[in-house]
Design a protein around this motif. Structure first.
Motif, PDB file in Angstrom:
ATOM      1  N   ALA A 296      -3.124 -10.893   1.931  1.00 19.33           N
ATOM      2  CA  ALA A 296      -3.996 -10.511   0.818  1.00 19.33           C
ATOM      3  C   ALA A 296      -5.461 -10.504   1.247  1.00 19.33           C
ATOM      4  N   TRP A 297      -5.856 -11.508   2.041  1.00 17.84           N
ATOM      5  CA  TRP A 297      -7.243 -11.584   2.513  1.00 17.84           C
ATOM      6  C   TRP A 297      -7.589 -10.380   3.390  1.00 17.84           C
ATOM      7  N   LEU A 298      -6.592  -9.887   4.126  1.00 18.69           N
ATOM      8  CA  LEU A 298      -6.801  -8.717   4.978  1.00 18.69           C
ATOM      9  C   LEU A 298      -6.646  -7.401   4.218  1.00 18.69           C
ATOM     10  N   GLY A 299      -6.346  -7.492   2.918  1.00 18.26           N
ATOM     11  CA  GLY A 299      -6.282  -6.298   2.093  1.00 18.26           C
ATOM     12  C   GLY A 299      -5.025  -5.477   2.261  1.00 18.26           C
ATOM     13  N   LYS A 300      -3.883  -6.158   2.458  1.00 16.78           N
ATOM     14  CA  LYS A 300      -2.611  -5.455   2.645  1.00 16.78           C
ATOM     15  C   LYS A 300      -1.734  -5.565   1.394  1.00 16.78           C
ATOM     16  N   PRO A 301      -1.208  -4.453   0.884  1.00 15.10           N
ATOM     17  CA  PRO A 301      -0.210  -4.567  -0.181  1.00 15.10           C
ATOM     18  C   PRO A 301       1.033  -5.266   0.355  1.00 15.10           C
ATOM     19  N   ILE A 302       1.735  -5.988  -0.514  1.00 15.94           N
ATOM     20  CA  ILE A 302       2.867  -6.812  -0.107  1.00 15.94           C
ATOM     21  C   ILE A 302       4.129  -6.368  -0.836  1.00 15.94           C
ATOM     22  N   VAL A 303       5.222  -6.270  -0.104  1.00 14.50           N
ATOM     23  CA  VAL A 303       6.539  -6.098  -0.706  1.00 14.50           C
ATOM     24  C   VAL A 303       7.392  -7.283  -0.275  1.00 14.50           C
ATOM     25  N   SER A 304       7.983  -7.966  -1.247  1.00 17.19           N
ATOM     26  CA  SER A 304       8.740  -9.180  -0.951  1.00 17.19           C
ATOM     27  C   SER A 304       9.994  -9.243  -1.795  1.00 17.19           C
ATOM     28  N   PHE A 305      11.020  -9.853  -1.247  1.00 16.95           N
ATOM     29  CA  PHE A 305      12.170 -10.215  -2.070  1.00 16.95           C
ATOM     30  C   PHE A 305      11.772 -11.378  -2.983  1.00 16.95           C
ATOM     31  N   ALA A 306      12.456 -11.503  -4.111  1.00 17.32           N
ATOM     32  CA  ALA A 306      12.235 -12.627  -5.024  1.00 17.32           C
ATOM     33  C   ALA A 306      12.955 -13.846  -4.451  1.00 17.32           C
ATOM     34  N   SER A 307      12.364 -14.382  -3.399  1.00 13.51           N
ATOM     35  CA  SER A 307      13.030 -15.409  -2.598  1.00 13.51           C
ATOM     36  C   SER A 307      12.543 -16.819  -2.914  1.00 13.51           C
ATOM     37  N   GLY A 308      11.765 -16.964  -4.001  1.00 14.27           N
ATOM     38  CA  GLY A 308      11.251 -18.279  -4.370  1.00 14.27           C
ATOM     39  C   GLY A 308       9.769 -18.225  -4.656  1.00 14.27           C
ATOM     40  N   GLY A 309       8.974 -18.859  -3.791  1.00 10.68           N
ATOM     41  CA  GLY A 309       7.539 -18.974  -3.983  1.00 10.68           C
ATOM     42  C   GLY A 309       6.744 -17.683  -4.063  1.00 10.68           C
ATOM     43  N   PRO A 310       7.127 -16.595  -3.342  1.00  8.46           N
ATOM     44  CA  PRO A 310       6.321 -15.371  -3.414  1.00  8.46           C
ATOM     45  C   PRO A 310       6.080 -14.863  -4.828  1.00  8.46           C
ATOM     46  N   SER A 311       7.017 -15.098  -5.732  1.00  6.87           N
ATOM     47  CA  SER A 311       6.851 -14.657  -7.120  1.00  6.87           C
ATOM     48  C   SER A 311       5.706 -15.385  -7.811  1.00  6.87           C
ATOM     49  N   GLU A 312       5.293 -16.528  -7.254  1.00 12.83           N
ATOM     50  CA  GLU A 312       4.184 -17.296  -7.821  1.00 12.83           C
ATOM     51  C   GLU A 312       2.834 -16.798  -7.302  1.00 12.83           C
ATOM     52  N   PHE A 313       2.857 -15.942  -6.312  1.00 10.16           N
ATOM     53  CA  PHE A 313       1.610 -15.429  -5.724  1.00 10.16           C
ATOM     54  C   PHE A 313       1.393 -13.953  -6.010  1.00 10.16           C
ATOM     55  N   ILE A 314       2.427 -13.155  -5.856  1.00  6.43           N
ATOM     56  CA  ILE A 314       2.289 -11.692  -5.921  1.00  6.43           C
ATOM     57  C   ILE A 314       2.201 -11.224  -7.371  1.00  6.43           C
ATOM     58  N   THR A 315       1.151 -10.473  -7.673  1.00  7.37           N
ATOM     59  CA  THR A 315       0.998  -9.813  -8.970  1.00  7.37           C
ATOM     60  C   THR A 315       1.220  -8.310  -8.766  1.00  7.37           C
ATOM     61  N   PRO A 316       1.431  -7.546  -9.844  1.00  7.18           N
ATOM     62  CA  PRO A 316       1.654  -6.099  -9.686  1.00  7.18           C
ATOM     63  C   PRO A 316       0.508  -5.384  -8.974  1.00  7.18           C
ATOM     64  N   GLU A 317      -0.711  -5.953  -9.054  1.00  5.74           N
ATOM     65  CA  GLU A 317      -1.850  -5.328  -8.378  1.00  5.74           C
ATOM     66  C   GLU A 317      -1.806  -5.575  -6.865  1.00  5.74           C
ATOM     67  N   LEU A 318      -1.161  -6.671  -6.462  1.00  6.04           N
ATOM     68  CA  LEU A 318      -1.123  -7.047  -5.047  1.00  6.04           C
ATOM     69  C   LEU A 318       0.090  -6.507  -4.314  1.00  6.04           C
ATOM     70  N   GLY A 319       1.168  -6.255  -5.047  1.00  3.40           N
ATOM     71  CA  GLY A 319       2.381  -5.810  -4.375  1.00  3.40           C
ATOM     72  C   GLY A 319       3.568  -5.758  -5.319  1.00  3.40           C
ATOM     73  N   THR A 320       4.755  -5.800  -4.735  1.00  5.39           N
ATOM     74  CA  THR A 320       5.983  -5.674  -5.507  1.00  5.39           C
ATOM     75  C   THR A 320       6.966  -6.760  -5.113  1.00  5.39           C
ATOM     76  N   VAL A 321       7.522  -7.442  -6.111  1.00  2.00           N
ATOM     77  CA  VAL A 321       8.585  -8.417  -5.884  1.00  2.00           C
ATOM     78  C   VAL A 321       9.904  -7.767  -6.276  1.00  2.00           C
ATOM     79  N   VAL A 322      10.822  -7.712  -5.317  1.00  2.00           N
ATOM     80  CA  VAL A 322      12.092  -7.010  -5.483  1.00  2.00           C
ATOM     81  C   VAL A 322      13.213  -8.036  -5.676  1.00  2.00           C
ATOM     82  N   PRO A 323      14.182  -7.778  -6.568  1.00  3.66           N
ATOM     83  CA  PRO A 323      15.314  -8.701  -6.684  1.00  3.66           C
ATOM     84  C   PRO A 323      15.907  -9.007  -5.311  1.00  3.66           C
ATOM     85  N   ASN A 324      16.266 -10.264  -5.108  1.00  5.75           N
ATOM     86  CA  ASN A 324      16.635 -10.720  -3.770  1.00  5.75           C
ATOM     87  C   ASN A 324      17.731  -9.878  -3.125  1.00  5.75           C
ATOM     88  N   LEU A 325      17.440  -9.437  -1.919  1.00  4.77           N
ATOM     89  CA  LEU A 325      18.339  -8.683  -1.045  1.00  4.77           C
ATOM     90  C   LEU A 325      18.713  -7.297  -1.576  1.00  4.77           C
TER      91      LEU A 325
END
Length: 372
Positions: A296-325
């Motif tokens: 995020a500090w480097l200005g990169k959009p993020i795509v992550s699985f809903a694997s736990g903690g990432p859902s507590e950081f990623i907002t729709p403006e920062l990236g996308t949280v995808v249902p696990n796997l």
């Protein structure tokens, strides 16, 4: 009238002193600790690279993680080398508090209980790691610690479900002042990858483990349409195991996507991160993920699985949280961000990362300790 302040002595315990997220957090605490309030020492069970970077005023004590022949003989004679070493260290560095940096050091908790020393256990693990220790040792960490600190809400929830009655949350933090990518090096790296101006590079940072989803890399690549001009990069220590061998063989056969397995890059790490256009977190299970803050500090959009903690950081403006796997949706989200990159709000991402700066993090940590 001068009032003298008694400094509290804290003895930290960490397994390897490597550059993993959990051990970097201890490094930051030791580096930025308020010396007027605290005096610290560190016990480690391996000669990790972080030991050479520690401030000079932090004494380091080594306890045997692997036994020599003499240690093995002593063990069979009823003298546990590790226990004996820790008790000796305790006599040398008479701490007010032991701070244990993982769920994996149950023996240290046992010794603290025996010596009647208060213990804080900082837990960075979810259930995938709980299976690596016995139920008795897990119970020891839960019942023998006076306070548990979880690195995210999901970790705190797991601790409470396991019976802990004293849990505090402390999100990981990053020294953002150390993030200085070299623009020229960034250009050179993209050239090495063969990534043109219209190509989109997605990077993942982590060890090549199943938990981190290394074996999912070819699965993701196979879902990417031909002609998408996408590169997939994995930066991090490469384990010497069958899963890595199998995954590398599969990646070598790919024709629609260029995959770059570049190993650990300590010196130019942030230049490699900045050479990418987006960050992909492929973990099957992730307690939080300090690398999300870096991305995020480097200005990169993020795509992550809903694997736990990432859902507590990623907002729709920062990236996308995808249902696990859900790999198909993961790739669909990556391609969507390829198109949306020109409108990505990098300043908003940096503001989010700033919340997890080392200055904020250490202040919150010291507040927890002072309350304790």
């Amino acid at each position: 009238m001068n009032v003298s302040v008694t400094r509290r002595k804290i003895l930290f315990f960490t397994p390897y002193a490597t550059r993993t997220g959990s051990e970097m957090l201890i490094y930051y605490i030791l580096k930025y600790l308020d010396r007027s309030k605290f005096e610290a020492g560190l016990v480690c069970f391996a000669h990790g690279e972080l030991l050479t970077d520690l401030p000079a005023d932090i004494p380091v004590f080594m306890a045997p993680g692997k036994f020599s022949l003499t240690d093995k003989i002593a063990f069979h004679l009823g003298f546990h080398p590790t226990h004996r070493a820790i008790k000796k260290i305790s006599n040398t560095f008479k701490a007010d508090l032991w701070y244990i940096n993982t769920v994996m050091l149950a023996d240290v908790v046992k010794i603290a209980s025996e010596l009647q020393i208060p213990v804080i256990s900082h837990i960075h693990e979810l259930s995938a790691m709980y299976s690596q220790i016995s139920s008795k040792d897990f119970e020891t960490v839960l019942t023998g610690s006076n306070l548990h600190i979880g690195c995210s809400d999901i970790v705190c929830k797991c601790l409470e479900e396991s019976g802990s009655t004293h849990v505090k949350r402390l999100y990981p933090f990053v020294d953002l002042n150390e993030i200085h990518p070299d623009p020229e090096k960034v250009k050179q790296i993209r050239q090495e990858w063969g990534a043109g101006p219209d190509d989109f590079v997605w990077i993942m940072s982590g060890t090549t483990s199943e938990r981190k989803g290394f074996d999912l890399l070819p699965e993701i690549a196979l879902q990417i349409p031909e002609g998408s001009k996408i590169h997939l990069v994995w930066v991090g220590h490469s384990s010497d195991d069958g899963l890595v061998y199998w995954t590398k063989r599969r990646c070598a056969k790919l024709t629609n996507v260029k995959v770059h397995l570049i190993g650990a890059k300590k010196e130019d790490y942030y230049s490699y991160m900045d050479a990418a256009d987006g960050f992909m977190l492929t973990s099957r299970q992730e307690p939080f993920g300090m690398v999300l803050v870096e991305a995020a500090w480097l200005g990169k959009p993020i795509v992550s699985f809903a694997s736990g903690g990432p859902s507590e950081f990623i907002t729709p403006e920062l990236g996308t949280v995808v249902p696990n796997l859900d790999i198909a949706l993961f790739v669909e989200s990556m391609i969507a961000w390829n198109k949306k990159l020109p409108t990505f709000n990098k300043e908003l991402a940096r503001q989010k990362a700033q919340e997890f700066s080392v200055e904020n993090g250490v202040a919150k940590w010291q507040n927890i300790i002072e309350q304790f």
